[in-house]
Design a protein around this motif. Structure first.
Motif, mmCIF file in Angstrom:
data_model
loop_
_atom_site.group_PDB
_atom_site.id
_atom_site.type_symbol
_atom_site.label_atom_id
_atom_site.label_comp_id
_atom_site.label_asym_id
_atom_site.label_seq_id
_atom_site.Cartn_x
_atom_site.Cartn_y
_atom_site.Cartn_z
ATOM 1 N N GLU A 95 2.408 -0.127 10.670
ATOM 2 C CA GLU A 95 2.487 -0.078 9.219
ATOM 3 C C GLU A 95 3.135 -1.360 8.697
ATOM 4 O OE1 GLU A 95 4.732 3.372 8.089
ATOM 5 O OE2 GLU A 95 6.657 2.481 8.604
ATOM 6 N N LEU A 96 2.835 -1.686 7.455
ATOM 7 C CA LEU A 96 3.356 -2.896 6.832
ATOM 8 C C LEU A 96 4.744 -2.640 6.227
ATOM 9 C CD1 LEU A 96 0.096 -4.059 5.005
ATOM 10 C CD2 LEU A 96 1.046 -5.001 7.128
ATOM 11 N N SER A 97 5.545 -3.686 6.168
ATOM 12 C CA SER A 97 6.864 -3.565 5.561
ATOM 13 C C SER A 97 6.825 -3.815 4.064
ATOM 14 C CB SER A 97 7.845 -4.553 6.217
ATOM 15 O OG SER A 97 7.368 -5.890 6.088
ATOM 16 N N GLU A 98 5.774 -4.498 3.608
ATOM 17 C CA GLU A 98 5.616 -4.775 2.180
ATOM 18 C C GLU A 98 4.144 -5.070 1.900
ATOM 19 O OE1 GLU A 98 8.069 -8.130 1.367
ATOM 20 O OE2 GLU A 98 6.855 -9.530 2.531
ATOM 21 N N PRO A 99 3.722 -4.956 0.641
ATOM 22 C CA PRO A 99 2.324 -5.271 0.299
ATOM 23 C C PRO A 99 1.990 -6.729 0.610
ATOM 24 C CG PRO A 99 3.384 -4.060 -1.478
ATOM 25 C CD PRO A 99 4.471 -4.439 -0.516
ATOM 26 N N ASP A 110 -4.017 -2.284 -4.557
ATOM 27 C CA ASP A 110 -3.614 -2.326 -5.968
ATOM 28 C C ASP A 110 -4.367 -3.428 -6.705
ATOM 29 O OD1 ASP A 110 -1.808 -0.253 -6.328
ATOM 30 O OD2 ASP A 110 -0.129 -1.405 -5.533
ATOM 31 N N PHE A 111 -4.855 -3.101 -7.906
ATOM 32 C CA PHE A 111 -5.542 -4.070 -8.757
ATOM 33 C C PHE A 111 -4.625 -4.440 -9.923
ATOM 34 C CE2 PHE A 111 -8.695 -1.295 -6.844
ATOM 35 C CZ PHE A 111 -9.640 -2.181 -6.347
ATOM 36 N N LYS A 112 -4.431 -5.732 -10.145
ATOM 37 C CA LYS A 112 -3.612 -6.173 -11.280
ATOM 38 C C LYS A 112 -3.998 -7.593 -11.683
ATOM 39 C CE LYS A 112 1.168 -6.449 -12.926
ATOM 40 N NZ LYS A 112 2.601 -6.264 -12.576
ATOM 41 N N ASN A 113 -4.434 -7.719 -12.914
ATOM 42 C CA ASN A 113 -4.780 -9.037 -13.480
ATOM 43 C C ASN A 113 -5.773 -9.812 -12.615
ATOM 44 O OD1 ASN A 113 -2.965 -8.586 -15.622
ATOM 45 N ND2 ASN A 113 -1.251 -9.369 -14.388
ATOM 46 N N GLY A 114 -6.766 -9.112 -12.100
ATOM 47 C CA GLY A 114 -7.795 -9.764 -11.299
ATOM 48 C C GLY A 114 -7.395 -10.081 -9.876
ATOM 49 N N GLN A 115 -6.190 -9.691 -9.489
ATOM 50 C CA GLN A 115 -5.712 -9.906 -8.125
ATOM 51 C C GLN A 115 -5.567 -8.559 -7.411
ATOM 52 O OE1 GLN A 115 -5.398 -13.100 -6.868
ATOM 53 N NE2 GLN A 115 -6.313 -13.565 -8.872
ATOM 54 N N VAL A 116 -5.501 -8.635 -6.074
ATOM 55 C CA VAL A 116 -5.445 -7.412 -5.264
ATOM 56 C C VAL A 116 -4.374 -7.563 -4.185
ATOM 57 C CG1 VAL A 116 -6.734 -5.849 -3.738
ATOM 58 C CG2 VAL A 116 -7.919 -7.007 -5.630
ATOM 59 N N THR A 117 -3.600 -6.502 -3.968
ATOM 60 C CA THR A 117 -2.681 -6.447 -2.825
ATOM 61 C C THR A 117 -3.019 -5.232 -1.982
ATOM 62 O OG1 THR A 117 -1.044 -5.188 -4.082
ATOM 63 C CG2 THR A 117 -0.793 -7.593 -4.044
ATOM 64 N N TYR A 118 -2.662 -5.327 -0.698
ATOM 65 C CA TYR A 118 -2.914 -4.224 0.244
ATOM 66 C C TYR A 118 -1.599 -3.774 0.858
ATOM 67 C CZ TYR A 118 -4.132 -1.834 4.596
ATOM 68 O OH TYR A 118 -4.208 -0.923 5.628
ATOM 69 N N PHE A 119 -1.439 -2.471 1.022
ATOM 70 C CA PHE A 119 -0.245 -1.901 1.625
ATOM 71 C C PHE A 119 -0.650 -0.672 2.421
ATOM 72 C CE2 PHE A 119 4.115 0.222 0.877
ATOM 73 C CZ PHE A 119 4.691 -0.475 1.927
ATOM 74 N N ASN A 120 0.100 -0.358 3.467
ATOM 75 C CA ASN A 120 -0.123 0.902 4.176
ATOM 76 C C ASN A 120 1.207 1.448 4.667
ATOM 77 O OD1 ASN A 120 0.612 -0.215 6.701
ATOM 78 N ND2 ASN A 120 -1.483 -0.777 7.196
ATOM 79 N N LYS A 121 1.228 2.730 4.955
ATOM 80 C CA LYS A 121 2.440 3.360 5.468
ATOM 81 C C LYS A 121 2.065 4.687 6.115
ATOM 82 C CE LYS A 121 6.271 2.738 3.167
ATOM 83 N NZ LYS A 121 7.385 2.834 2.160
#
Length: 542
Positions: free
Chosen positions: A28-32, A78-89
């Motif tokens: 699992e990731l520690s942060e997005p 997550d979608f925000k202002n045309g950008q994307v981040t990925y996270f898992n847990k």
């Protein structure tokens, strides 16, 4: 990407075996982490794509054996202002926490038996065997809202409340504390006001098994937990007293429930008595009734006071496996039920052992040749039935070849119309424009294409014309496509599809793909430099 019209015939080949990567453990990731975006993210995507599936495929030296055994990993784009981040847990269920703590499989999963602690003495191990079944809370199948909260779920009586912002695990909930149910499906129907309907087997009248449809109300004005106000609205009988059918989903139109009782049975006596003695798992308790066929049950959704009513007509059909309903709607005195089926009575899950799915391509194909064959079918159920119409086709809808014929014993035999069929090519994990067309007449369905059980394409199906569109790329393994409607959309297919794709040979092996739902062309992709395993179901949270 290519377009196919009429009978689909696809030729995806996977000799390199890249699909094996989607069945490997990840950390699992520690942060997005930020994704690299190619194309342009539609401005109306401002929420989160949530996905669930297995992420831990072994604990210490002990492997999990079945596709539905790996410990639940929650994913979020997550979608925000045309950008994307990925996270898992990882979801911190009892099954996961105890497995990590003890470095072994502690709670029996779908196809993996948990042996008693080897450090205990022989007397402690003996009594551990006879304490009975400890039901798993490994919620790896789906996530959905109840009131203002979100729950990760499997198919037992346990659901797990999660924080969809942080992916933290909040609370384990036992539905048995609120309603008469042994477990519920991971595929509820959710109405526009947030009312949740689900189904599961239960103890019915006369100490025999039955199936209860449960209603959970929407968000309460007093902010109390809607689960506490759950109630049974209608009960379906079981064809066999101690052998309920395996239920993965059910159909719901505006005014009716449709429950399909397949010949794949859970032997309850074996489950209760032989489990702890022989070291059985859930898979050991399934068996197929080769002579029963398939039963279709219907019930009115609400006859007043929030209570439904079972309609005691006997609708029968040839044996099938059924996991996913596509859509169910009413039309001029008929119920139309479109479903993803597998022909025959043998349990399809027998072919989803990880050893099979991790085999070389030729072995994967060989196993799939022996399995039940997939087919998208339309069944039509008449509501106005008269006994004097024996031998006559009761269906008079002009757009379908499905039939319903009353037999001399009063049962109505259903023959389906085939909407999609290809050799060893499944149209599965289906989605529609649920917000506008769930329970209503519709034209389009979207699905994950399984090629000999390997996911390698996204398919759009026009259920009226049987025309298909396909997105596919070499050595790429997508997931269930989720439909998100364009805010000002007019047509049913005005929107986008979101799917998570694993491409093991690429520089960045995982990405979230956005397709135009009209023509299946690519709009954008958001690539991440971290492995992503297989996911089953999920949702788009606005």
């Amino acid at each position: 990407m290519y377009l196919s019209i009429g009978s689909p015939c696809y030729c995806g080949l996977h000799p390199a075996g890249g699909y094996k990567k989607i069945f490997e453990t990840v950390e699992e990731l520690s942060e997005p982490v930020p994704a690299t975006v190619t194309g342009r993210i539609p401005s109306f995507l401002k929420g989160s794509l949530l996905r669930l599936g297995p992420g831990l495929f072994e604990v210490g030296d002990e492997p999990f054996y079945h596709l539905f055994d790996g410990q639940a990993l929650m994913h979020k784009f997550d979608f925000k202002n045309g950008q994307v981040t990925y996270f898992n847990k990882y979801v911190k269920t009892d099954a996961y926490v105890r497995a990590i703590t003890e470095k072994r499989v502690v709670i029996t999963e779908f196809g993996t038996f948990a042996y008693p602690d080897p450090c205990k003495n022989i007397f402690s191990r003996f009594f551990t065997y006879f304490k009975g079944v400890e039901v798993t809370d490994n919620c790896l199948v789906n996530v959905y809202p109840i009131g203002e909260d979100y729950y990760a779920v499997t198919e037992t009586n346990y659901i797990t409340k999660v924080n969809t912002d942080t992916l933290d695990t909040l609370k384990k909930v036992d539905l048995c504390n609120y309603v008469n149910i042994n477990g519920v499906t991971a595929h509820p129907h959710i109405e526009r006001d947030g009312t949740v309907f689900n189904i599961g087997n239960c103890m019915g009248k006369g100490a025999s098994l039955a199936y209860n449809v449960v209603r959970i109300p929407p968000t309460q004005k007093d902010k109390s937990d809607p689960i506490e106000k759950s109630k049974v609205v209608v009960q379906f009988p079981s064809a066999e007293r101690f052998k309920p059918s395996y239920v993965h989903s059910f159909g719901m139109s505006e005014n009716y429930f449709v429950f399909v009782e397949t010949p794949v049975k859970i032997n309850l006596l074996k489950f209760l008595s032989a489990w702890s003695i022989r070291g059985s798992n859930y898979m050991d308790c399934f068996e197929s009734n080769e002579v029963l066929g398939t039963l279709f049950h219907i019930a009115r959704k609400d006859i007043g006071g929030g209570q439904g009513e079972y309609i005691d007509h006997k609708f029968r059909a040839a044996p099938i496996n059924l996991f996913h309903h596509i859509n169910t709607y009413e039309d001029n005195g008929f119920i139309v039920a479109d479903v993803c089926t597998w022909k025959g009575f043998e349990f399809v899950y027998n072919y989803l052992w990880l050893a099979n799915l991790r085999s070389n391509w030729e072995e994967v194909k060989k196993a799939a040749m022996m399995a039940p064959q997939p087919e998208v079918r339309r069944y039509v159920i008449p509501l106005d039935i008269h006994r004097e119409e024996q031998g006559k086709n009761l269906i008079c809808l002009p757009y379908t070849t499905a039939t319903a014929v009353m037999r001399t014993d009063g049962t109505i035999w259903l023959e389906p119309e085939v909407l999609f069929s290809g050799p060893r090519q499944a149209f599965e994990f289906p989605q529609i424009n649920y917000e506008k067309h769930g329970g209503k007449n519709y034209s389009y369905a979207y699905a994950l294409g399984l090629n000999h059980f390997i996911p390698d394409r996204i398919i759009k199906l026009n259920v009226k014309t049987k025309e298909t569109w396909v997105w596919q790329e070499p050595d790429s393994y997508p997931s269930e496509p989720l439909f998100v409607q364009t805010p000002d959309g007019v047509d049913e297919d005005d929107g986008v599809l979101l799917t998570v794709v694993v491409s093991p040979g690429a520089q960045k092996s995982g990405y979230m793909l956005i397709l135009n739902a009209k023509d299946m062309s690519e709009i954008a992709r958001a690539e991440v430099d971290c492995p992503i395993p297989v996911t089953f179901h999920g949702m788009y949270k606005k």
